[in-house]
Design a protein around this motif. Structure first.
Motif, PDB file in Angstrom:
ATOM      1  N   TYR A 162      28.035 123.980  89.158  1.00 12.14           N
ATOM      2  CA  TYR A 162      28.933 123.998  90.316  1.00 12.14           C
ATOM      3  C   TYR A 162      29.015 122.628  90.996  1.00 12.14           C
ATOM      4  N   LEU A 163      27.861 122.080  91.415  1.00  7.21           N
ATOM      5  CA  LEU A 163      27.856 120.800  92.119  1.00  7.21           C
ATOM      6  C   LEU A 163      27.861 119.593  91.180  1.00  7.21           C
ATOM      7  N   GLN A 164      27.358 119.788  89.950  1.00  3.88           N
ATOM      8  CA  GLN A 164      27.279 118.719  88.944  1.00  3.88           C
ATOM      9  C   GLN A 164      26.504 117.506  89.451  1.00  3.88           C
ATOM     10  N   TRP A 165      25.396 117.793  90.144  1.00  2.00           N
ATOM     11  CA  TRP A 165      24.539 116.722  90.656  1.00  2.00           C
ATOM     12  C   TRP A 165      23.459 116.326  89.647  1.00  2.00           C
ATOM     13  N   LEU A 166      22.956 117.310  88.907  1.00  2.81           N
ATOM     14  CA  LEU A 166      21.809 117.085  88.034  1.00  2.81           C
ATOM     15  C   LEU A 166      22.089 117.634  86.640  1.00  2.81           C
ATOM     16  N   PRO A 167      21.453 117.078  85.611  1.00  3.06           N
ATOM     17  CA  PRO A 167      21.640 117.593  84.246  1.00  3.06           C
ATOM     18  C   PRO A 167      21.034 118.980  84.089  1.00  3.06           C
ATOM     19  N   ALA A 168      21.611 119.768  83.206  1.00  6.09           N
ATOM     20  CA  ALA A 168      21.177 121.156  83.030  1.00  6.09           C
ATOM     21  C   ALA A 168      19.926 121.290  82.183  1.00  6.09           C
ATOM     22  N   GLY A 169      19.568 120.289  81.418  1.00  4.22           N
ATOM     23  CA  GLY A 169      18.387 120.403  80.561  1.00  4.22           C
ATOM     24  C   GLY A 169      18.169 119.150  79.750  1.00  4.22           C
ATOM     25  N   GLY A 170      17.154 119.227  78.885  1.00  6.49           N
ATOM     26  CA  GLY A 170      16.803 118.088  78.065  1.00  6.49           C
ATOM     27  C   GLY A 170      15.822 117.174  78.765  1.00  6.49           C
ATOM     28  N   PHE A 171      15.382 116.152  78.017  1.00  7.77           N
ATOM     29  CA  PHE A 171      14.405 115.203  78.541  1.00  7.77           C
ATOM     30  C   PHE A 171      15.013 113.818  78.732  1.00  7.77           C
ATOM     31  N   GLY A 172      16.298 113.707  78.506  1.00  8.12           N
ATOM     32  CA  GLY A 172      16.987 112.439  78.654  1.00  8.12           C
ATOM     33  C   GLY A 172      18.407 112.563  78.131  1.00  8.12           C
ATOM     34  N   ASP A 173      19.229 111.624  78.488  1.00  7.68           N
ATOM     35  CA  ASP A 173      20.625 111.614  78.046  1.00  7.68           C
ATOM     36  C   ASP A 173      20.681 111.066  76.617  1.00  7.68           C
ATOM     37  N   ILE A 174      20.960 111.942  75.663  1.00  5.21           N
ATOM     38  CA  ILE A 174      20.946 111.538  74.258  1.00  5.21           C
ATOM     39  C   ILE A 174      22.161 110.684  73.897  1.00  5.21           C
ATOM     40  N   THR A 175      23.155 110.627  74.780  1.00  2.00           N
ATOM     41  CA  THR A 175      24.340 109.821  74.499  1.00  2.00           C
ATOM     42  C   THR A 175      24.175 108.371  74.935  1.00  2.00           C
ATOM     43  N   GLN A 176      23.060 108.072  75.641  1.00  2.00           N
ATOM     44  CA  GLN A 176      22.825 106.721  76.133  1.00  2.00           C
ATOM     45  C   GLN A 176      21.489 106.205  75.594  1.00  2.00           C
ATOM     46  N   SER A 177      21.365 104.891  75.513  1.00  2.00           N
ATOM     47  CA  SER A 177      20.115 104.261  75.070  1.00  2.00           C
ATOM     48  C   SER A 177      19.533 103.449  76.231  1.00  2.00           C
ATOM     49  N   ASP A 186      16.363 108.101  84.372  1.00  2.00           N
ATOM     50  CA  ASP A 186      17.049 109.144  83.616  1.00  2.00           C
ATOM     51  C   ASP A 186      16.111 110.328  83.355  1.00  2.00           C
ATOM     52  N   ILE A 187      14.860 110.037  82.946  1.00  2.00           N
ATOM     53  CA  ILE A 187      13.879 111.108  82.715  1.00  2.00           C
ATOM     54  C   ILE A 187      13.575 111.834  84.020  1.00  2.00           C
ATOM     55  N   ALA A 188      13.416 111.062  85.099  1.00  2.00           N
ATOM     56  CA  ALA A 188      13.125 111.677  86.403  1.00  2.00           C
ATOM     57  C   ALA A 188      14.248 112.611  86.833  1.00  2.00           C
ATOM     58  N   GLN A 189      15.487 112.194  86.578  1.00  2.00           N
ATOM     59  CA  GLN A 189      16.635 113.039  86.934  1.00  2.00           C
ATOM     60  C   GLN A 189      16.625 114.340  86.145  1.00  2.00           C
ATOM     61  N   HIS A 190      16.239 114.272  84.879  1.00  2.00           N
ATOM     62  CA  HIS A 190      16.191 115.481  84.051  1.00  2.00           C
ATOM     63  C   HIS A 190      15.015 116.389  84.426  1.00  2.00           C
TER      64      HIS A 190
END
Length: 325
Positions: A162-177, A186-190
């Motif tokens: 709904y708010l799209q503030w935080l990622p829904a899961g995972g341990f990091g953004d796999i689309t970014q390096s 990024d890890i802290a956000q996840h």
């Protein structure tokens, strides 16, 4: 020095417990139908009996249960956790790959629950039978009574969908390096939502324990003496009451370390975190005995280490433990 000696003695006393846990888990898993080879053969769509026999010989499953247990303990003495049939690599390697997310999740959840449980417990005790106490106690009851997976799912719906503030899961953004600080952030956000989900139940426990402990210590004679000397209420609480009231909370950290590890199974599954909890679930489903026993071994070591640190901290807070008085 005496504090360290006491902690080391308790650490040595926990080793027989570790062996009993491993032996009990090993024997308990033998009661389940099928074994690692059966799971492998099912994944391969079946196979001949000769292949199954060769695989059982390779994984040491062609001998009796007592011999399997003895062989496992002998390998464990050399820190050899065996080979994972499902993941095709040594168990130690698989666990080391999955260990960081679980340690970070536990450390973050424990810190979150301890800090806010301490603060809210103090506020509730200082405003006992007033609206802050009622509000905090009610929230604590709600947090404790609500299943963690429901909190996780609702947090995903609210903050991710709904708010799209935080990622829904995972341990990091796999689309970014990401590297450096960006990777840490990024890890802290996840980890925000998993930490919030796992920590709420323990926060409810800590605030109730802290509230009760504060009320008990506030009624003791040394507190009345401190007030009679003219000390401010803030100084009485921070210098005299808080140190004694924290003892039950510190004890609870060691007691609940295993419970938090168990809770991480649900949380890691909900948020797709590649940690030990999710690995344990996958190992049970796949009947990967070596990996599951390795997880039990590492989890027991984590609990023993946490209790070791708690013993040191407890003895520092209460010197009577060391002196024996």
């Amino acid at each position: 020095m005496r504090v360290l000696r006491l902690a080391l003695w308790r650490l040595a006393a926990s080793l027989p417990t570790l062996l009993l846990i491993l032996a009990g888990m090993f024997l308990l898993l033998q009661l389940a139908p099928g074994d690692t080879v059966d799971a492998l053969m099912a994944q391969m769509g079946g196979g001949d009996a000769a292949l199954a026999e060769d695989l059982r010989r390779f994984y040491g499953l062609d001998v009796g249960i007592a011999a399997q247990l003895w062989n496992y303990l002998m390998r464990l003495a050399t820190l050899d956790l065996g080979f994972s049939a499902i993941y095709g690599k040594p168990v130690a390697t698989v666990i080391l790959e999955r260990l960081p997310p679980t340690i970070l999740l536990m450390a973050a959840s424990l810190s979150f629950a301890f800090f806010f449980g301490l603060v809210l417990g103090v506020i509730a005790a200082r405003r006992v039978n007033k609206w802050p106490d009622t509000l905090i106690s009610t929230l604590g009851l709600i947090f404790y009574a609500t299943p963690s997976f429901w909190f996780g799912l609702m947090a995903i719906v609210l903050f991710s969908v709904y708010l799209q503030w935080l990622p829904a899961g995972g341990f990091g953004d796999i689309t970014q390096s990401y590297t450096g600080i960006a990777a840490v952030l990024d890890i802290a956000q996840h980890l925000v939502l998993p930490t919030f989900t796992l920590g709420l139940i323990f926060l409810a426990i800590y605030l109730r324990i802290m509230r009760a402990s504060m009320l008990e210590v506030l009624s003791l004679d040394f507190v009345r003496t401190a007030r009679a000397k003219g000390l401010s209420e803030t100084r009485v609480v921070t210098k005299h009451v808080l140190r004694n009231a924290m003892l039950p909370m510190v004890t609870l950290i060691g007691l609940q370390a295993g419970t938090m590890l168990g809770g991480s199974v649900v949380v890691e599954s909900v948020f797709a975190l590649p940690g030990l909890g999710r690995l344990a679930y996958e190992s049970v489903v796949q009947r990967d005995l070596n990996t599951l026993l390795g997880i039990v071994f590492v989890s027991a070591l984590l609990v023993i280490t946490i209790n070791f640190l708690v013993d040191i901290l407890y003895a520092r807070l209460d010197p009577r433990i060391v002196s024996g008085s």
